[in-house]
Write a protein that holds these residues in place. Sequence first.
Motif, PDB file in Angstrom:
ATOM      1  N   HIS A 187       0.770  -1.328   0.301  1.00  0.00           N
ATOM      2  CA  HIS A 187       0.187  -0.043   0.071  1.00  0.00           C
ATOM      3  C   HIS A 187       0.716   1.392  -0.064  1.00  0.00           C
ATOM      4  O   HIS A 187       0.620   2.168  -0.585  1.00  0.00           O
ATOM      5  N   LYS A 188       1.982   1.168   0.803  1.00  0.00           N
ATOM      6  CA  LYS A 188       2.771   2.248   0.967  1.00  0.00           C
ATOM      7  C   LYS A 188       3.664   2.580  -0.413  1.00  0.00           C
ATOM      8  O   LYS A 188       3.876   3.751  -0.804  1.00  0.00           O
ATOM      9  N   LEU A 189       3.658   1.439  -1.020  1.00  0.00           N
ATOM     10  CA  LEU A 189       4.466   1.521  -2.527  1.00  0.00           C
ATOM     11  C   LEU A 189       3.346   1.622  -3.597  1.00  0.00           C
ATOM     12  O   LEU A 189       3.713   1.346  -4.754  1.00  0.00           O
ATOM     13  N   SER A 190       2.036   2.507  -3.407  1.00  0.00           N
ATOM     14  CA  SER A 190       0.959   2.660  -4.197  1.00  0.00           C
ATOM     15  C   SER A 190       0.492   1.399  -4.708  1.00  0.00           C
ATOM     16  O   SER A 190      -0.206   1.434  -5.962  1.00  0.00           O
ATOM     17  N   GLY A 191       0.576   0.109  -4.254  1.00  0.00           N
ATOM     18  CA  GLY A 191       0.063  -0.947  -4.649  1.00  0.00           C
ATOM     19  C   GLY A 191      -1.544  -1.035  -4.704  1.00  0.00           C
ATOM     20  O   GLY A 191      -2.296  -0.244  -4.055  1.00  0.00           O
ATOM     21  N   LEU A 192      -2.251  -1.821  -5.397  1.00  0.00           N
ATOM     22  CA  LEU A 192      -3.439  -1.718  -5.708  1.00  0.00           C
ATOM     23  C   LEU A 192      -4.032  -3.452  -5.702  1.00  0.00           C
ATOM     24  O   LEU A 192      -3.631  -4.341  -6.150  1.00  0.00           O
ATOM     25  N   PRO A 193      -5.099  -3.296  -4.647  1.00  0.00           N
ATOM     26  CA  PRO A 193      -5.599  -4.669  -4.457  1.00  0.00           C
ATOM     27  C   PRO A 193      -6.923  -4.843  -5.707  1.00  0.00           C
ATOM     28  O   PRO A 193      -7.167  -4.002  -6.175  1.00  0.00           O
TER      29      PRO A 193
END
Length: 273
Positions: free
Chosen positions: A148-154
């Motif tokens: 999430h902190k690395l802009s990841g997307l679920p």
Amino acid sequence: MIFKIYALIAAVITLLLDIPFDIFGASYSWWLVPVILLGMFVALIVLHLAIFALSIATVNLNKPPRDSNFFRLLVKGFLQMALSLLRVKVYMTGLEKIPADEPFLLVCNHIHDLDPAIIYYAVPDSRLAFIAKKEVRDLFPFIYKALHKLSGLPIDRENNREAAKTIINATKLLKEKTNSVAVFPEGYVSLSGELLPMRNGAFKIATKAQCKIVVCTLWGTKEIPKNLLRRKTDIYFDVLEVIDTAGITQTAEIGEQVYTLMEELLKKHKNNK
């Protein structure tokens, strides 16, 4: 690399300590200097890990990610330390093909849950935002916070409407040029190691954003847990081709091309095993 950097910093600190304390002039310097060097080296590593863990632990999943270069440096250093301690050697080819001045969609085969870590290690400066299965939040909450902190997307692989929202958000990242995006177009980990059919919806991200697709393969990741600390593990990360999606609207066409490229190289690795 990170160990060399911290060893150099430890040496510089030791030299600076000699100015006020005359460490090298003491009769017991033959054992004190190595102890200080080792102590400083270990302290720097512990500090790195502590800041890294704290940065992840304090992530608020209810707020937009605060993607920072500092955190990405922490991730880069952590992966270098972890892979070195696990005796993992990553052989990389084709990195020069990756666009350096524009965001892209990175696609790769998926053979183990450790695949994202290897890809982050291989291309640490590409500001990748991974699309990860939503189940990671429950299975690996700490890793989910890091993503999430690395802009990841679920992504919800079983809900087409929710998956479409993820594609829209990933497209937005690319259009705004804030991040490149990484996805496993097979959709699932291949338990057999054989390449699974492409889920062509993943390529809509590139066609909608009109960005290039960097096609990669991974080989050997499944061996890391088997070889854990016992023997060296060789991993192969290959950048095969960069596909220009300008003017392409049919994702099935892209899927066939990507599948053929991946399958060809994976067969070579399998034959050379």
